[in-house]
Design a protein around this motif. Structure first.
Motif, PDB file in Angstrom:
ATOM      1  N   GLU A 103       0.780  -1.429  -0.097  1.00 15.23           N
ATOM      2  CA  GLU A 103       0.139  -0.017   0.040  1.00 15.23           C
ATOM      3  C   GLU A 103       0.881   1.217  -0.084  1.00 15.23           C
ATOM      4  O   GLU A 103       0.850   2.076  -0.634  1.00 15.23           O
ATOM      5  CB  GLU A 103      -0.997  -0.052   1.128  1.00 15.23           C
ATOM      6  N   ALA A 104       1.940   1.213   0.948  1.00 15.63           N
ATOM      7  CA  ALA A 104       2.869   2.326   0.757  1.00 15.63           C
ATOM      8  C   ALA A 104       3.517   2.288  -0.490  1.00 15.63           C
ATOM      9  O   ALA A 104       3.759   3.612  -0.846  1.00 15.63           O
ATOM     10  CB  ALA A 104       4.085   2.159   2.119  1.00 15.63           C
ATOM     11  N   LEU A 105       3.946   1.510  -1.252  1.00 14.66           N
ATOM     12  CA  LEU A 105       4.474   1.564  -2.385  1.00 14.66           C
ATOM     13  C   LEU A 105       3.663   2.141  -3.367  1.00 14.66           C
ATOM     14  O   LEU A 105       4.143   3.062  -4.259  1.00 14.66           O
ATOM     15  CB  LEU A 105       4.972   0.228  -2.845  1.00 14.66           C
ATOM     16  N   GLN A 106       2.283   1.808  -3.307  1.00 11.98           N
ATOM     17  CA  GLN A 106       1.316   2.337  -4.292  1.00 11.98           C
ATOM     18  C   GLN A 106       0.969   3.829  -4.113  1.00 11.98           C
ATOM     19  O   GLN A 106       1.153   4.609  -5.125  1.00 11.98           O
ATOM     20  CB  GLN A 106       0.034   1.803  -4.065  1.00 11.98           C
ATOM     21  N   ILE A 107       1.341   4.111  -2.736  1.00  4.86           N
ATOM     22  CA  ILE A 107       1.185   5.710  -2.706  1.00  4.86           C
ATOM     23  C   ILE A 107       2.498   6.474  -3.240  1.00  4.86           C
ATOM     24  O   ILE A 107       2.444   7.516  -3.775  1.00  4.86           O
ATOM     25  CB  ILE A 107       0.948   5.956  -1.190  1.00  4.86           C
ATOM     26  N   GLY A 108       3.533   5.748  -2.944  1.00  2.29           N
ATOM     27  CA  GLY A 108       4.894   6.059  -3.520  1.00  2.29           C
ATOM     28  C   GLY A 108       4.877   6.502  -5.229  1.00  2.29           C
ATOM     29  O   GLY A 108       5.287   7.382  -5.692  1.00  2.29           O
ATOM     30  N   TYR A 109       4.104   5.429  -5.806  1.00  2.22           N
ATOM     31  CA  TYR A 109       4.104   5.366  -7.200  1.00  2.22           C
ATOM     32  C   TYR A 109       3.183   6.589  -7.474  1.00  2.22           C
ATOM     33  O   TYR A 109       3.509   7.339  -8.581  1.00  2.22           O
ATOM     34  CB  TYR A 109       3.415   4.189  -7.490  1.00  2.22           C
ATOM     35  N   LYS A 110       2.135   6.819  -6.702  1.00  2.55           N
ATOM     36  CA  LYS A 110       1.267   7.837  -7.241  1.00  2.55           C
ATOM     37  C   LYS A 110       1.908   9.053  -7.094  1.00  2.55           C
ATOM     38  O   LYS A 110       1.967  10.218  -7.977  1.00  2.55           O
ATOM     39  CB  LYS A 110      -0.034   7.951  -6.215  1.00  2.55           C
TER      40      LYS A 110
END
Ligand SMILES: Nc1ncnc2c1ncn2[C@@H]1O[C@H](COP(=O)(O)OP(=O)(O)OP(=O)(O)O)[C@@H](O)[C@H]1O
Length: 458
Positions: A103-110
């Motif tokens: 989930e943190a990675l997805q936020i980082g991607y965004k």
């Protein structure tokens, strides 16, 4: 390190602003028409910067909240690793942790995507200006309205401005990330402590220990709709022991929390020697109360340090006092067998001691400051029959002359109490000595004693 990168960012930003100012001035001076064409892109860039800035601030906050959640999750699971192993939950916990990281990675991607779009668009705007200027400048040269030298100079200045704009975008991006991150910090710093630790009256004398609860209404701030105490009244007489009994969840521990002024009641009042606790300095109050909780928490240091932790700040108890307390709480009974004695390390949260040993250390910690009031929240619950007797005898001696509030389920610990108060539906429904309460036919206390949950533990 943070200070260096911050000052570097700020100085880079200021340098970019200065270069943009000078470059723009030179562009206007060289060719006002070309400068006007270049300016066409400014509203678009400003709009993008505003949208991007807001987005970065918001996503940085979300990202940091997610990191905090991950840290909390990891800390809790590692701290309770025995429970995780007992329930064979290792794989699920690893999977859950992976999920949170993802989930943190997805936020980082965004965030990275937004950054890429912003920088891509600003770069596109810069190139668009150069092509427009070349085209329009070329037309002006053909019309003899501009010299090739002036166009070249203009392009040079425009190049400087474009590079500086790129630097400024970087600074702007970092600035908004910083604002997003600091919003959380300000939120925490701005929170006011509802019970400031160092405010309130500090009576000169040691308290007598007369504690009174008068028509107290209380609900926990997180659950304001469910009242724990409703019209609760009870007096603790100096030098005597009052035992509070009641069903699980009836609010016994809550009474101790109010006495320690960890919360203030929403209605009624709690007083100590006729002084309203709301006006008393919490630190002074807690320095005069010794507390042993249901689940004693020890720190990862030696037994000696854990016991001395209970001393009032700034005071160092004498060796004799320490030895006395260690004897009285029956700590010496097991420390004498240990090679390092009192200097034995207890491990994280005291995990290298048994439940009963932890409880005895906690009792010694509560007594080291010689408090005039004691709160024993099931202080003997984790002890086996032998240690319970030993500790109970020690407690019987130690409670002499102190005001004691005992929260207990076991009859053995309350049989000798000066008064027993029965808590039900947020108030005291029966009060008296053990035999008096047992004499009440169909009384709540009698029922409690008879009930399996209560009776089976005696
Ligand atoms: N920090 C908290 N926030 C919200 N509700 C709480 C909190 N602590 C306790 N409660 C609730 O308040 C009620 C009284 O809790 P309390 O711990 O005082 O009960 P108790 O009589 O000591 O129970 P037990 O004998 O099982 O230890 C319970 O319903 C509990 O769920």
């Amino acid at each position: 390190m943070v200070g260096t990168s911050l000052s570097q960012n700020v100085s880079d930003g200021l340098r970019s602003v200065a270069m943009i100012g000078v470059g723009t001035g030179m562009m206007i001076y060289t060719s006002p028409q070309l400068a006007a064409v270049s300016a066409l892109v400014v509203p678009a860039m400003a709009g993008m910067a505003i949208v991007y800035g807001r987005y970065v601030r918001r996503i940085t906050k979300v990202e940091l909240d997610k990191y905090a959640e991950i840290m909390k999750f990891a800390e809790e699971r590692f701290g309770n690793v025995k429970t995780v192993k007992t329930f064979c939950r290792e794989q699920q916990e690893v999977a859950a942790f992976d999920g949170k990281l993802d989930e943190a990675l997805q936020i980082g991607y965004k965030e990275t995507r937004a950054r890429a779009i912003f920088f891509g668009l600003t770069g596109f705007c810069g190139n668009f200006i150069i092509i427009s200027v070349l085209y329009y400048g070329g037309t002006l040269v053909l019309q003899d309205s501009l010299t090739i030298g002036a166009l070249t100079a203009f392009m040079l200045y425009a190049g400087y401005v474009a590079i500086s704009m790129n630097g400024l975008s970087n600074f702007y991006s970092q600035l908004n990330k910083g604002i997003g991150a600091s919003e959380r910090i300000w939120e925490i710093l701005d929170r006011e402590c509802s019970i400031p630790i160092d405010k309130g009256v500090v009576p000169l004398d040691k308290p007598l220990g007369e504690v009174g609860f008068q028509n107290v209404f209380f609900s926990f701030p997180t659950r304001p709709e469910s009242a724990v105490l409703t019209d609760f009244s009870l007096n603790l007489i100096p030098g005597t022991t009052t035992a509070v009994v009641g069903r699980s969840g009836s609010g016994k521990t809550t009474i101790a929390l109010l006495m320690l002024r960890l919360y203030d009641p929403q209605g009624g009042k709690v007083h100590l020697d006729s002084i309203d606790l709301r006006t008393v300095n919490p630190q002074w109050l807690r320095n005069n109360i010794g507390a042993v909780s249901q689940e004693p928490v020890l720190f990862s240091c030696s037994i000696r340090e854990n016991i001395l932790y209970g001393a009032n700040p700034g005071e160092t108890p004498s060796l004799e006092r320490l030895q006395q307390v260690v004897e009285d709480a029956n700590v010496s009974q097991f420390t004498d067998q240990l090679p390092d004695g009192l200097d034995t390390l207890v491990g994280q949260r005291g995990m290298m001691l048994s439940g009963g040993q932890k409880q005895r250390v906690a009792i010694a910690r509560a007594l080291i400051k010689n408090p005039s009031m004691l709160i024993l929240d099931e202080a003997t619950s984790a002890l086996d029959a032998v240690s319970e007797n030993l500790v109970q005898n020690a407690l019987d001696n130690l409670i002499q002359g102190r005001t004691v509030l005992t929260i207990a389920h076991r009859l053995s610990t309350i049989r000798n109490a000066d008064q027993i108060a029965v808590l039900s539906d947020g108030k005291i429904v029966e009060q008296g000595r053990y035999n008096e309460l047992m004499g009440i036919q169909e009384g709540v206390f009698r029922e409690l004693v008879a009930s399996q949950a209560f009776g089976s533990r005696n």
